[in-house]
Design a protein around this motif. Structure first.
Motif, mmCIF file in Angstrom:
data_model
loop_
_atom_site.group_PDB
_atom_site.id
_atom_site.type_symbol
_atom_site.label_atom_id
_atom_site.label_comp_id
_atom_site.label_asym_id
_atom_site.label_seq_id
_atom_site.Cartn_x
_atom_site.Cartn_y
_atom_site.Cartn_z
ATOM 1 N N ARG A 100 5.382 32.403 57.700
ATOM 2 C CA ARG A 100 5.954 31.874 56.453
ATOM 3 C C ARG A 100 5.717 32.840 55.295
ATOM 4 N N VAL A 126 10.023 27.503 63.735
ATOM 5 C CA VAL A 126 9.810 27.817 62.317
ATOM 6 C C VAL A 126 10.862 28.825 61.842
ATOM 7 N N GLU A 128 13.796 29.015 62.957
ATOM 8 C CA GLU A 128 15.026 28.235 62.826
ATOM 9 C C GLU A 128 15.036 27.484 61.495
ATOM 10 N N GLU A 129 13.870 26.922 61.157
ATOM 11 C CA GLU A 129 13.754 26.155 59.921
ATOM 12 C C GLU A 129 13.957 27.067 58.708
ATOM 13 N N GLN A 131 15.517 29.871 58.743
ATOM 14 C CA GLN A 131 16.783 30.583 58.909
ATOM 15 C C GLN A 131 16.614 32.087 58.743
ATOM 16 N N TYR A 150 18.386 28.098 70.129
ATOM 17 C CA TYR A 150 18.158 28.513 68.755
ATOM 18 C C TYR A 150 19.322 29.341 68.255
#
Lengths: 448, 303
Positions: A100, A126, A128-129, A131, A150
């Motif tokens: 992150r 993560v 994917e979340e 992007q 994915y």
């Protein structure tokens, strides 16, 4: 036809109208790649650090425009690359927060990384979340794209099933009488999957197979006395092992004086990076692989020579298989990025329509969006130092490639790999949509 | 039958190795009430030093047998340098603090030493190997039992374990300084009031403990590839041994090591799937029956 004409026209116009600087101003100064690899811990020495050295050497060479065709354009499509290197040590939870940070604070354009299967499984959702296009370069577990699908996640190397299938094929090709197998593998995802795949494959290929013992010592156990006794007592023709790094070396150091390998032949699924270090402790006739046609198994080509020379200039030694895995990932993204640029310029509005010329130009010469790079990378086939790689599985997100195994022989203090056999990608990888273990159990059926 | 013998031999060899590492840990806890997490790092330091010294020895072309002297030298150097430095430079300022504080301090020390090892030796696995592939592990020849070949090096491990255990027991129970030490263990303040040099006792104990950790590391070095993080792996097993035996008990460490070694060897031979779990299962059973371990003495309540 249209592609060439349009490009020529747009190019001429750009020069003529003096729009080129404007178009370039839209380009970024550099493309930032977050690169995640083990810099500390057990996996750093054999895998993580060679991967980092390879990434740095490749990026420097690409930025200088020194790579051979088809990768001769500088950086990605002319924009230089910049690496942000992160340590993969610390476990999946830590890696998710590092990821992150990498994406949200550092603002990298792509993430390439991950050697540990556990890390890959944790990072994929993560990515994917958030992007963010994320390319796994080394982890092996087939589960990533078999249990989920994915959009932003890719893996540019084949998964571990192929290692087990090819190992069985190689063993039976060279020693058809082999019947009784034992294994020693680490007690976590990689070791368990590797043994399960090999055991199942071998039983399918050789129905009268017998299993001696399957030892699963803890990762980093260090002491293998009892395991070696159990392996000796199991009277196996062949011992399968996916041990790597320090654990592999400890096992070999302890097993050699105990004459285990006089009794049983050894298969090392991931033994390649350790061979040159262990002269005198690798018995002749050991079957070794490199999890793909990498390093000693890589076919001669301009790209292979380029990687060897570039890496050697940086690291002082020849590249091992993790270095080849890195090359596949970076070159894969580069191929997709440049394909996306070509496609965009190719499909720009022809000059006949004199309307909105400037806007259309800027659009055509803007860096490709994530969507465009994803579309280009899906089902892409591209050249690498290890030969052709095809993104055929997992809806175009999972690569397949052939692999090779060989047999060791120590000559004048050097461990050499001879009797190398190649197995084509389609023979050792499951077809799209079929989970690996089911494919093996079905007797390697070609279609669904 | 032959499998049973194999379990016994494998178990005893593994127990000896564990005991050499665990005994220093339990000694330090018994005397100083410090659960020394950095024990794992001292073990790793001993191993790394042993690899460096023996590699140097082989590189000089000296007779291979001399590499054993290098293992000993590594243990002595690490023990005699790191023990006093840590005790005088850090721990002596913290005596009398809560045990939890000391666990945290030694944990911090563990992290620092892990990074120190990385700085000095790098992250590549290292192992000892002579010019012709010989290792100290194989140099002593082999013995055969129940159809299995074992390097004689394992006998050396067993001998070192037995000797260090007996020597410690003798020193504690049969010598004057040992008796003084027992008095310090029993009550630090009264001992100091009676004129025992508690500081010196702590200094000597910690140095011996550090030396034993380094001996464990140096003896392990020829059998493995030393790698950063090896200290963390071993400290977990050593804790299991010490907890089963009872923190601070010498006999406890011996019995704990024997139990863990034999259970593990039996699991490997008969039920490899439960190997990982077996050691902790035994630990859980022992702690349910005797929450303070097998050999914990009665605690004296202090006001």
């Amino acid at each position: 036809m249209k592609t060439f004409a349009t490009r020529a026209l747009l190019g001429a116009l750009a020069l003529g109208l003096g729009l080129a600087p404007a178009a370039q101003a839209q380009q970024k100064d550099s493309i930032k790649i977050g690169f995640v690899t083990f810099l500390s811990g057990q996996a750093a020495g054999p895998f993580g650090v060679p991967a980092r050295l390879a990434a740095e050497a490749i990026v420097e060479s690409l930025n200088a425009g020194k790579a051979p065709a088809p990768y001769q354009i500088k950086g990605f499509g002319g924009t230089p690359l910049e690496l942000v290197v992160i340590d993969e040590a610390g476990g999946a939870t830590k890696q998710v927060s590092e990821y992150r940070t990498l994406v949200q604070r550092q603002g990298v354009d792509f993430v390439i990384g991950y050697i540990g299967s556990g890390d890959c499984l944790a990072i994929a959702p993560v990515a994917e979340e958030l992007q963010k296009i994320t390319v796994f370069f080394d982890c092996g577990t087939p589960r990533i794209f078999e249990e989920a699908s994915y959009k932003y996640v890719f893996r540019t190397r084949a998964h571990a099933t192929m290692d087990a299938v090819a190992a069985s094929l190689y063993l039976l090709d060279n020693r058809p009488a082999a019947k009784r197998i034992s294994g020693i593998n680490q007690n976590y995802a990689w070791g368990q999957d590797s043994w399960a795949d090999f055991e199942t494959t071998f039983k399918v290929m050789k129905p009268e197979a017998e299993i001696g013992t399957s030892q699963m010592p803890k990762f980093g156990a260090g002491q293998y006395g009892a395991e070696i006794s159990a392996l000796i007592n199991s009277n196996a023709d062949v011992i399968h092992s996916s041990l790597w790094g320090g654990d592999l070396e400890a096992f070999m150091l302890q097993a050699t004086p105990r004459d285990l390998f006089k009794k049983s032949q050894l298969i090392l699924i991931a033994g390649e990076p350790n061979l040159h270090r262990m002269v005198g402790n690798v018995p002749d006739g050991t079957i070794v692989g490199a999890r793909g046609p990498h390093a000693v198994f890589a076919p001669p080509s301009a790209l292979n020579t380029w990687l060897r020379d570039t890496y050697k200039a940086k690291a002082g030694v020849v590249p091992n298989y993790p270095a080849y895995s890195v090359a596949q990932a970076i070159l894969g993204v580069k191929a997709a990025y440049e394909k996306a640029i070509q496609k965009k310029i190719g499909s720009a509005i022809p000059m006949g329509a004199a309307k909105n010329v400037k806007e259309e130009m800027q659009k055509a010469y803007a860096p490709p969006t994530d969507e465009e790079v994803i579309a280009a990378l899906e089902f892409l086939s591209f050249d690498t130092p290890s030969g052709k790689v095809s993104m055929s599985l997992g809806k175009g997100h999972q690569a397949i490639q052939g692999t090779a195994y060989g047999t060791t022989r120590t000559e004048n203090g050097v461990v050499k790999v001879g009797n190398i056999k190649y197995y084509p990608a389609e023979r050792i990888n499951p077809p799209e949509g079929v989970p690996s273990l089911e494919w093996i159990k079905s007797g390697f059926k070609k279609t669904k | 039958m032959s499998q049973f013998v194999a379990v016994l031999v494998d178990g005893i060899v593994y127990s000896s190795w564990l005991f050499i590492i665990a005994v220093g840990l339990t000694l330090i806890y018994g005397v100083m009430k410090i659960l020394n997490i950095a024990h794992g790092s001292l073990y790793a330091l001993g191993a790394f030093a042993a690899v460096s010294l023996s590699t140097w020895w082989f590189a000089q072309g000296y007779p291979p047998m001399g590499s054993f002297a290098m293992l000993g030298l590594a243990a002595v150097l690490v023990g005699l340098v790191s023990g006093p430095v840590i005790e005088r430079g850090l721990l002596r300022f913290l005596y009398g603090k809560d045990e939890v504080v000391l666990v945290l301090v030694t944990y911090a020390l563990f992290l620092i030493l892990e990074d120190f090892i990385k700085l000095v030796w790098g992250v590549d696995p290292l192992f000892v190997q002579g010019p012709n592939g010989e290792t100290p592990y194989g140099l002593l020849g082999n013995f055969e039992i129940a159809g299995l070949t074992y390097p004689n090096y394992n006998l050396l491990l067993i001998a070192v374990a037995v000797i260090s255990g007996l020597a410690l027991a003798w020193a504690l129970n049969r010598t004057r300084s040992g008796k003084l030490l027992l008095a310090v263990i029993h009550d630090r303040e009264i001992s100091a009031a009676l004129g025992i040099n508690v500081g010196l006792t702590y200094f000597v104990t910690f140095t011996i403990g550090a030396f034993l950790a380094a001996v464990g590391g140096a003896l392990t070095a020829p059998t493995v590839s030393v790698v950063t993080g090896m200290g963390a792996e071993v400290i977990v097993m050593a804790f299991a041994v010490v907890v089963i035996g009872g923190l601070g008990s010498l006999q406890g460490a011996a019995l704990g090591a024997l139990i863990v070694g034999l259970v593990r060897a039996a699991a490997v031979h008969y039920q490899p799937e439960v190997e990982l779990f077996s050691v902790y299962f035994v630990m859980a059973v022992v702690l349910i029956l005797r929450p303070k371990g097998l050999f914990s003495g009665a605690e004296v309540r202090k006001i």
